[in-house]
Design an enzyme around this catalytic site. Structure first.
Site, PDB file in Angstrom:
ATOM      1  N   ASP A   1     -37.225  17.698 -17.508  1.00 32.31           N
ATOM      2  CA  ASP A   1     -36.707  16.819 -18.555  1.00 32.31           C
ATOM      3  C   ASP A   1     -36.901  15.347 -18.211  1.00 32.31           C
ATOM      4  O   ASP A   1     -36.011  14.519 -18.420  1.00 32.31           O
ATOM      5  CB  ASP A   1     -35.223  17.107 -18.820  1.00 32.31           C
ATOM      6  CG  ASP A   1     -34.771  16.586 -20.185  1.00 32.31           C
ATOM      7  OD1 ASP A   1     -35.637  16.164 -20.975  1.00 32.31           O
ATOM      8  OD2 ASP A   1     -33.556  16.584 -20.449  1.00 32.31           O
TER       9      ASP A   1
ATOM     10  N   HIS B   1     -36.062  14.746 -23.419  1.00 31.18           N
ATOM     11  CA  HIS B   1     -35.411  15.056 -24.694  1.00 31.18           C
ATOM     12  C   HIS B   1     -35.005  13.801 -25.470  1.00 31.18           C
ATOM     13  O   HIS B   1     -34.716  13.880 -26.666  1.00 31.18           O
ATOM     14  CB  HIS B   1     -34.194  15.977 -24.475  1.00 31.18           C
ATOM     15  CG  HIS B   1     -32.981  15.306 -23.915  1.00 31.18           C
ATOM     16  ND1 HIS B   1     -32.634  15.416 -22.579  1.00 31.18           N
ATOM     17  CD2 HIS B   1     -32.024  14.545 -24.482  1.00 31.18           C
ATOM     18  CE1 HIS B   1     -31.509  14.748 -22.377  1.00 31.18           C
ATOM     19  NE2 HIS B   1     -31.115  14.216 -23.507  1.00 31.18           N
TER      20      HIS B   1
ATOM     21  N   SER C   1     -28.123   9.767 -21.685  1.00 32.45           N
ATOM     22  CA  SER C   1     -29.277  10.543 -21.242  1.00 32.45           C
ATOM     23  C   SER C   1     -30.444   9.641 -20.876  1.00 32.45           C
ATOM     24  O   SER C   1     -30.829   8.761 -21.649  1.00 32.45           O
ATOM     25  CB  SER C   1     -29.716  11.512 -22.343  1.00 32.45           C
ATOM     26  OG  SER C   1     -28.797  12.562 -22.497  1.00 32.45           O
TER      27      SER C   1
END
Length: 498
Positions: free
Chosen positions: A157, A127, A230
């Site tokens: 992911d 993402h 992230s």
């Protein structure tokens, strides 16, 4: 409270008496010190500092900036309905933005990642880079390099990038996430809120967390993780990556001490496949499964609620290997099956094309099947196995059993329920809302195709299966229920049929 006083010895010890006593106390003191050191080693208290570890691994952690082209606005369409009284208002607002407001714009986003090899492979979250036109990597020393996207896996992911550097890059290695324990110290690194390189420390709060994905295996930590973290690494105290920081649980978007990192033992398999193939290649067994609950275990006569119950076998590897709906998968390729979630992960991590031994419980007997795995990515559109059976015989038009109003299928009923012509079984016409069947999710329009792992075409078939289960001492009966083509097993108490 009693008071105790130490009274001095009135008699002096001779030299011969003092020597053994001195040896005794010295030996005792040594044993106490050894025991104390052993307990301290096991306790593994908080490190005095994380500075040395941070200094060692920081050069391998990177900031990631992505740039994406965003289509310009062409008017208020899509914001308000055409003809709305607010249409003029939004048009005037857009006009105030200037003549260039309808042109494509460049949008930037920030994230983190880490280098896993000296030749420039970098791991991050999918993402972070999804939809990006350009990906720029900033290293700890300040160097910036453009990155090429090697491959992504939205299911976990994870994304793999590659940069070309003039000199070998400093990198970090993956550790074994299965060895991490709740309470172990961990350290997260990344680019939180775009503030640049940052370190936070905490402990492993929980393991084997599932959020929403099929292959989820998250480490939960209270180390501060915020937006921008992230894709960054979660380190153990040996400087090994045991997780990729992916998500947080937060009511306000900031860290509240509940962060999730995808376990390294999942990530490494994905990264290896992305590096070799540019895509994932997961094993595929070709079954629909559900957990074995206590009532299902009782209905099947199993000793414990474990394994994965096969509810359907479409065309694929399992069907070719002889697996049947109603089988309970107990072992896969030498690994005991605990539940469906574990089985899905084990199968996915097994090499495509490998022939494995699958141990199943079938009608109380154990059988071993040999099944050659297919590839899940090629089978995503697999069609459920079609129903089979003889045309129904004449019998009662409907009956009330276990809180269910049931009716055998006819051509008219198939059309009314939008079922295929090949559908066979008993249609659920109504469900008593006070009955166990309603509690367990049965609804009008469902189709019961099996009872006690035997096909039911008529009311008499079901009544016979109920009587057989009761004579066998069963407290419940297992029904195979289909809704919209999706099958599942439901165990209902036989008391409801009396």
């Amino acid at each position: 409270m009693k008071e105790f006083q130490v009274k001095p010895q009135t008699q002096a010890l001779t030299a011969d008496q003092a020597t053994p006593l001195r040896v005794f106390w010295l030996t005792t003191l040594s044993m106490v010190l050894i025991l104390s050191q052993t307990l301290m080693a096991h306790a593994r208290g908080a490190p005095e500092t994380f500075a040395d570890l941070a200094e060692t691994i920081s050069p391998a952690v990177v900031n990631i900036t992505t740039t994406t082209t965003v289509a310009g606005r062409t008017g208020p369409q899509g914001i308000v309905p055409e003809g709305s009284p607010f249409e003029d208002f939004f048009r005037e607002f857009q006009d105030r933005q200037g003549p260039n407001s309808d042109r494509p714009r460049r949008s930037s986003a920030l994230g983190s990642g880490f280098v896993i090899s000296e030749d420039g492979y970098i791991v991050t979250n999918n993402h972070v880079i999804e939809g990006a036109d350009e990906i720029m990597i900033e290293f700890f020393e300040g160097q910036e390099l453009p990155a090429q996207l090697i491959g992504t896996d939205p299911n976990t992911d994870i994304a793999l990038l590659k940069v070309e550097a003039e000199a070998p890059l400093k990198f970090v290695s993956f550790g074994d996430s299965d060895l991490s324990r709740v309470g172990d110290w961990v350290m997260a690194m990344g680019n939180p809120l775009g503030q640049g390189f940052s370190v936070s420390a905490g402990i492993v709060s929980a393991r084997n967390r599932a959020l929403s994905g099929t292959y989820d295996d998250y480490i939960q930590t209270d180390a501060a993780i915020n937006r921008g973290n992230s894709g960054g690494p979660l380190f153990n105290m040996d400087g090994e990556v045991i997780g990729v920081n992916t998500a947080i649980l937060s009511p306000n978007g900031g860290s509240i001490g509940i962060g999730f990192s995808m376990a390294s033992n999942v990530v490494t398999k994905v990264v290896d496949q992305l590096k070799e193939f540019g895509e994932t290649r997961r094993g595929w067994l070709g079954v629909r499964i559900q957990d074995v609950t206590d009532d299902v275990a009782e209905a099947l006569g199993l000793e414990k609620a474990a394994g994965a119950l096969v509810s359907d076998v479409p065309e694929g590897p399992a069907k070719e290997g002889g697996m049947l709906a109603g089988d309970v998968i107990l072992s896969f390729d030498g690994v005991d099956v605990i539940d469906t979630r574990q089985l899905v992960r084990v199968v996915a991590n097994t090499q495509v094309g490998k022939t494995v031994r699958v141990v199943v419980n079938r009608e109380g007997e154990t059988e071993t099947l040999k099944i050659t795995l297919g590839r899940r990515e090629e089978a995503e559109g697999a069609v459920p196995a079609s129903m089979s059976g003889e045309d129904m015989e004449e019998g009662p038009a409907s009956a009330d059993i276990m809180g269910l109003t049931l009716q055998p299928l006819s051509d008219e009923l198939r059309s009314e329920l939008e079922l295929e012509d090949s559908a066979r079984g008993l249609a659920v016409m109504a469900v008593d809302e006070t009955a166990e069947a309603f509690e367990k999710g049965l609804r009008p329009g469902d189709l019961i195709t099996e009872a006690s792992q035997s096909q039911v075409l008529t009311i008499e078939d079901l009544e016979a299966r109920v009587e057989e289960a009761r004579e066998a001492g069963r407290k419940s009966i297992l029904l195979l229920v289909r809704r919209g083509g999706d099958p599942r097993f439901v165990a209902l108490s036989l008391e409801a049929s009396e």
